[in-house]
Design an enzyme around this catalytic site. Structure first.
Site, PDB file in Angstrom:
ATOM      1  N   ASP A  46      21.033  13.374  95.143  1.00 64.42           N
ATOM      2  CA  ASP A  46      20.353  14.656  95.376  1.00 64.42           C
ATOM      3  C   ASP A  46      19.668  15.211  94.133  1.00 64.42           C
ATOM      4  O   ASP A  46      19.509  16.420  93.995  1.00 64.42           O
ATOM      5  CB  ASP A  46      21.328  15.724  95.924  1.00 64.42           C
ATOM      6  CG  ASP A  46      22.138  15.200  97.085  1.00 64.42           C
ATOM      7  OD1 ASP A  46      21.540  14.580  97.973  1.00 64.42           O
ATOM      8  OD2 ASP A  46      23.374  15.388  97.086  1.00 64.42           O
ATOM      9  N   LYS A  87      14.945  12.658  93.687  1.00 62.26           N
ATOM     10  CA  LYS A  87      14.223  11.373  93.576  1.00 62.26           C
ATOM     11  C   LYS A  87      13.006  11.348  94.491  1.00 62.26           C
ATOM     12  O   LYS A  87      11.952  10.846  94.115  1.00 62.26           O
ATOM     13  CB  LYS A  87      15.150  10.196  93.959  1.00 62.26           C
ATOM     14  CG  LYS A  87      16.310  10.005  93.019  1.00 62.26           C
ATOM     15  CD  LYS A  87      17.234   8.914  93.502  1.00 62.26           C
ATOM     16  CE  LYS A  87      18.035   9.280  94.727  1.00 62.26           C
ATOM     17  NZ  LYS A  87      19.020  10.357  94.553  1.00 62.26           N
ATOM     18  N   GLY A  91      19.186  11.433 101.789  1.00 58.62           N
ATOM     19  CA  GLY A  91      18.281  12.438 102.356  1.00 58.62           C
ATOM     20  C   GLY A  91      17.293  12.820 101.285  1.00 58.62           C
ATOM     21  O   GLY A  91      17.660  13.454 100.314  1.00 58.62           O
ATOM     22  N   HIS A  92      16.048  12.376 101.426  1.00 54.89           N
ATOM     23  CA  HIS A  92      15.052  12.651 100.398  1.00 54.89           C
ATOM     24  C   HIS A  92      14.063  13.689 100.899  1.00 54.89           C
ATOM     25  O   HIS A  92      13.329  13.447 101.851  1.00 54.89           O
ATOM     26  CB  HIS A  92      14.337  11.349 100.007  1.00 54.89           C
ATOM     27  CG  HIS A  92      15.250  10.385  99.318  1.00 54.89           C
ATOM     28  ND1 HIS A  92      14.900   9.106  98.994  1.00 54.89           N
ATOM     29  CD2 HIS A  92      16.523  10.535  98.878  1.00 54.89           C
ATOM     30  CE1 HIS A  92      15.923   8.509  98.388  1.00 54.89           C
ATOM     31  NE2 HIS A  92      16.910   9.364  98.311  1.00 54.89           N
ATOM     32  N   GLN A 144      21.039   7.724  96.588  1.00 54.90           N
ATOM     33  CA  GLN A 144      22.280   8.203  95.966  1.00 54.90           C
ATOM     34  C   GLN A 144      22.142   8.253  94.435  1.00 54.90           C
ATOM     35  O   GLN A 144      21.026   8.260  93.934  1.00 54.90           O
ATOM     36  CB  GLN A 144      23.489   7.342  96.368  1.00 54.90           C
ATOM     37  CG  GLN A 144      23.957   7.543  97.806  1.00 54.90           C
ATOM     38  CD  GLN A 144      23.155   6.769  98.825  1.00 54.90           C
ATOM     39  OE1 GLN A 144      22.857   5.609  98.618  1.00 54.90           O
ATOM     40  NE2 GLN A 144      22.806   7.399  99.913  1.00 54.90           N
ATOM     41  N   ARG A 163      26.831  21.901  98.430  1.00 53.26           N
ATOM     42  CA  ARG A 163      27.095  20.994  97.311  1.00 53.26           C
ATOM     43  C   ARG A 163      27.902  21.716  96.241  1.00 53.26           C
ATOM     44  O   ARG A 163      27.713  22.911  96.021  1.00 53.26           O
ATOM     45  CB  ARG A 163      25.781  20.499  96.712  1.00 53.26           C
ATOM     46  CG  ARG A 163      24.984  19.664  97.682  1.00 53.26           C
ATOM     47  CD  ARG A 163      23.680  19.182  97.049  1.00 53.26           C
ATOM     48  NE  ARG A 163      22.882  18.459  98.018  1.00 53.26           N
ATOM     49  CZ  ARG A 163      21.561  18.568  98.155  1.00 53.26           C
ATOM     50  NH1 ARG A 163      20.882  19.362  97.357  1.00 53.26           N
ATOM     51  NH2 ARG A 163      20.927  17.879  99.063  1.00 53.26           N
TER      52      ARG A 163
HETATM   53  P1  IMP Z   1      29.035   7.368 102.199  1.00 51.47           P
HETATM   54  O1  IMP Z   1      27.901   6.846 101.389  1.00 51.47           O
HETATM   55  O2  IMP Z   1      28.603   8.069 103.453  1.00 51.47           O
HETATM   56  O3  IMP Z   1      30.088   6.335 102.450  1.00 51.47           O
HETATM   57  O4  IMP Z   1      29.764   8.508 101.328  1.00 51.47           O
HETATM   58  C1  IMP Z   1      30.461   8.232 100.133  1.00 51.47           C
HETATM   59  C2  IMP Z   1      30.242   9.343  99.120  1.00 51.47           C
HETATM   60  O5  IMP Z   1      28.886   9.336  98.707  1.00 51.47           O
HETATM   61  C3  IMP Z   1      30.519  10.739  99.667  1.00 51.47           C
HETATM   62  O6  IMP Z   1      31.053  11.534  98.621  1.00 51.47           O
HETATM   63  C4  IMP Z   1      29.139  11.243 100.039  1.00 51.47           C
HETATM   64  O7  IMP Z   1      29.058  12.657 100.011  1.00 51.47           O
HETATM   65  C5  IMP Z   1      28.320  10.624  98.916  1.00 51.47           C
HETATM   66  N1  IMP Z   1      26.910  10.414  99.291  1.00 51.47           N
HETATM   67  C6  IMP Z   1      26.400   9.465 100.087  1.00 51.47           C
HETATM   68  N2  IMP Z   1      25.065   9.569 100.183  1.00 51.47           N
HETATM   69  C7  IMP Z   1      24.722  10.611  99.401  1.00 51.47           C
HETATM   70  C8  IMP Z   1      23.470  11.207  99.055  1.00 51.47           C
HETATM   71  O8  IMP Z   1      22.380  10.785  99.474  1.00 51.47           O
HETATM   72  N3  IMP Z   1      23.534  12.268  98.213  1.00 51.47           N
HETATM   73  C9  IMP Z   1      24.694  12.722  97.694  1.00 51.47           C
HETATM   74  N4  IMP Z   1      25.885  12.205  97.980  1.00 51.47           N
HETATM   75  C10 IMP Z   1      25.899  11.151  98.828  1.00 51.47           C
END
Ligand code: IMP
Length: 429
Positions: A13, A16, A40-41, A223, A304
Site C-alpha cells: 500500500d 506503487k 489493490g492498486h 504487496q 490500516r
Molecule cells: P494474504 O496475502 O491474503 O495471504 O495475506 C497475508 C498478509 O499480507 C496479511 O497481513 C495481509 O493483510 C497482507 N497483504 C496482502 N496483500 C496486501 C496488500 O496488497 N497490501 C497490504 N497488505 C497486504
C-alpha cells in the site's frame, strides 16, 4: 535501461500503482509478476479513480501492453469483473495478456484460506482471505491449475478430479465441512476459460521479443518487501515474493536485464493484518495519519495500522531489493504536523539494534528509537519543484536518504497524477 521494477518497500500500500501509472506513459509494457487479487492498486487518472487488483496499472495508456505474468495467481471471477468494469468506463482492454503459466485460484483455495484463519483463532495472520496462501502452496506442491489448463477441457477435468478428491478429503476430514461439487466447479471454470481465452498466451517469448526490439518494460510489484516469505515478518507475510528478484522469476526476464529498481515508500509506515510493526502509533497521532491519508485497505476496507517511518526496516528493504532510487509518497500528510519522527534503531532489552531481526518474537519486543525533526506546517500539495519545498520537508527527505542509504528520486505530494515532484530521478522523464 530496458527493464524497470517498481517495488513496495514497506508492508504494501505504498502507492506503487500511482508510480507505475506515472511511468507507464513512457513505457511499452507493464507486467505484474507476483501476488494476486490480494493487491489493490489505486490509480486516479482521466477515467476516474480505479482500484485495480490484477490488471496492471498501465492499462490506462493506449500504447501499453499489460501482462499478467506467470508469477501471479489469478482469480478468474475477480479478473473478469475488473475487465468488465474497465470496459464499462471506455478503457481498451484488448492490450491485456495473461500468461498461460499463471496459477488459478480455485474455490477450495479461498475456502481453505478462511478455514485456516479461523483455525488459528487468536493467532490468525489477518490474510485477505483471497486464497493466496493455498494457491501458492499448491503451486509448489505441484497441485496447481494454471491459466493454460482452462483451455484444454479434457485435461482440465482429469486434473481437477484428482485434485478435488484430495481437497475434499481435507475439507471433510480435517475441517469437517461439506465437500465441493466437481461438476459445478468444472463447468464454471470452463466458462471462465472461454471468456479469458482471448487474453491467455505464452508471455515469456513475448517479453524477450520486446526486449530485443528495444522496448521499455515496467515490472509492477505487488504487496511490500516486509511481507516477503523470506525477508518479511514471517509467518505474518504473504505467500509470493514481492521483491525485485521475483520480478525476474515471475516473468522469465533475466535478473541482469532489470536495470533500475524503484522502491516505493510512504513518508510514514502502514500495515494491514497481524504481525509486528515497531513504529505503530496506537494514539491520536496514528489516528490523524489514518484519517488524513484515508488509510483503509483497498481490497478489504480494513483500517490500516499507521506509524512513523521505520528506517531500520526500510534500510533492510533497500538492501534486499538493491533499490536504485526511492519514490517517497504521501509527504503532504505531514503538512500540519509540528514535528515528525524517524525510527533510526530499535531498543531490544539492553541492546540497541540497527538491523532488522529475522525473529518475529524478537521484533515484537523491539522498541523504536526516534529522531525528531521539525515539521514544515504548511501546504506542499501544489509544489512541483523540489527546491521549492519548505526547508524542513527537504531536510526530512534528505535524512531519509541518508539513513536508508538510497537516493529519493520522486516525491508525491497528493493523489493526482500531476502531484509529483521529480527530485533527481534516474527514471525516464
Ligand atoms: P494474504 O496475502 O491474503 O495471504 O495475506 C497475508 C498478509 O499480507 C496479511 O497481513 C495481509 O493483510 C497482507 N497483504 C496482502 N496483500 C496486501 C496488500 O496488497 N497490501 C497490504 N497488505 C497486504
Amino acid at each position: 535501461m530496458a527493464v524497470i521494477a517498481v517495488i513496495g518497500g514497506q508492508w504494501g500500500d505504498e502507492g506503487k500503482g500511482r508510480v507505475v501509472d506515472l511511468l507507464a506513459e513512457k513505457v511499452d509494457m507493464v507486467v505484474r509478476f507476483s501476488g494476486g487479487d490480494n493487491a489493490g492498486h489505486t490509480v486516479i487518472g482521466p477515467h476516474g479513480e480505479f482500484r485495480l487488483h490484477l490488471v496492471p496499472s498501465g492499462i490506462f495508456y493506449p500504447q501499453v501492453t499489460c501482462i499478467i505474468g506467470n508469477g501471479v495467481a489469478i482469480n478468474p471471477a475477480s479478473l473478469l469483473g475488473e475487465i468488465n468494469e474497465l470496459q464499462r468506463h471506455g478503457v481498451d482492454t484488448s492490450r491485456l495478456v495473461i500468461s498461460d503459466r499463471a496459477h488459478v485460484i480455485m474455490p477450495y483455495h479461498t475456502l481453505l484460506d478462511g478455514l485456516e484463519e479461523e483455525r488459528r483463532g487468536g493467532r490468525a495472520l489477518g490474510t485477505t482471505r483471497r486464497g493466496i496462501g493455498p494457491v501458492f502452496a499448491d503451486k509448489v506442491s505441484r497441485l496447481g491449475i494454471r491459466a493454460g489448463d482452462l483451455l484444454n477441457k479434457d485435461g482440465f477435468l482429469s486434473r481437477l478430479e484428482s485434485i478435488l478428491e484430495f481437497k475434499n478429503a481435507i475439507l471433510t476430514k480435517v475441517y469437517e465441512v461439506s465437500p465441493l461439487p466437481l461438476e459445478e466447479i468444472y463447468q464454471q471454470y470452463c466458462r471462465y476459460g472461454e471468456r479469458l481465452a482471448p487474453f491467455i498466451r505464452e508471455t515469456t517469448y513475448m517479453l524477450h521479443d520486446a526486449l530485443r526490439t528495444g522496448k521499455l518494460i515496467l515490472l509492477e510489484g505487488a504487496q511490500g518487501t516486509l511481507l516477503d516469505p523470506d525477508f518479511g515478518t514471517y509467518p505474518y507475510v504473504t505467500s509470493s515474493s514481492p521483491l525485485a528478484a521475483s520480478g525476474s522469476l515471475g516473468t522469465g526476464i533475466g535478473p541482469m536485464q532489470i536495470g533500475h529498481v524503484v522502491g516505493v515508500f510512504k513518508a510514514y509506515s502502514t500495515r494491514v493484518g497481524q504481525g509486528p510493526m515497531p513504529t505503530e502509533l496506537k494514539d491520536e497521532v496514528g489516528e490523524l495519519i489514518r484519517e488524513k491519508a484515508h488509510e483503509y485497505g483497498a481490497t478489504t476496507g480494513r483500517p490500516r495500522r499507521c506509524g512513523w517511518f521505520d528506517a531500520v526496516a526500510s534500510r533492510f528493504s533497500v538492501q534486499v531489493n538493491g533499490f536504485t532510487e526511492i519514490a517517497l509518497t504521501h509527504l503532504d500528510i505531514f503538512d500540519a504536523f509540528p514535528s515528525v519522527r524517524i525510527c533510526t534503531s530499535y531498543r531490544f532489552a539492553d541492546k540497541v539494534l540497527d538491523s532488522f531481526p529475522g525473529d518475529v518474537e524478537m521484533l515484537e519486543k523491539c522498541q523504536p528509537v526516534y529522531e525528531e525533526l521539525a515539521g514544515w506546517q504548511g501546504p506542499i500539495s501544489e509544489i512541483r519543484n523540489f527546491d521549492e519545498l519548505p526547508a524542513e520537508a527537504r531536510h526530512y527527505v534528505a535524512r531519509l536518504e541518508e539513513i536508508t542509504c538510497c537516493p529519493v528520486g520522486l516525491v508525491s505530494v497528493g493523489p493526482k497524477r500531476e502531484q509529483v515532484i521529480k527530485a533527481r530521478s534516474m527514471l525516464p522523464q
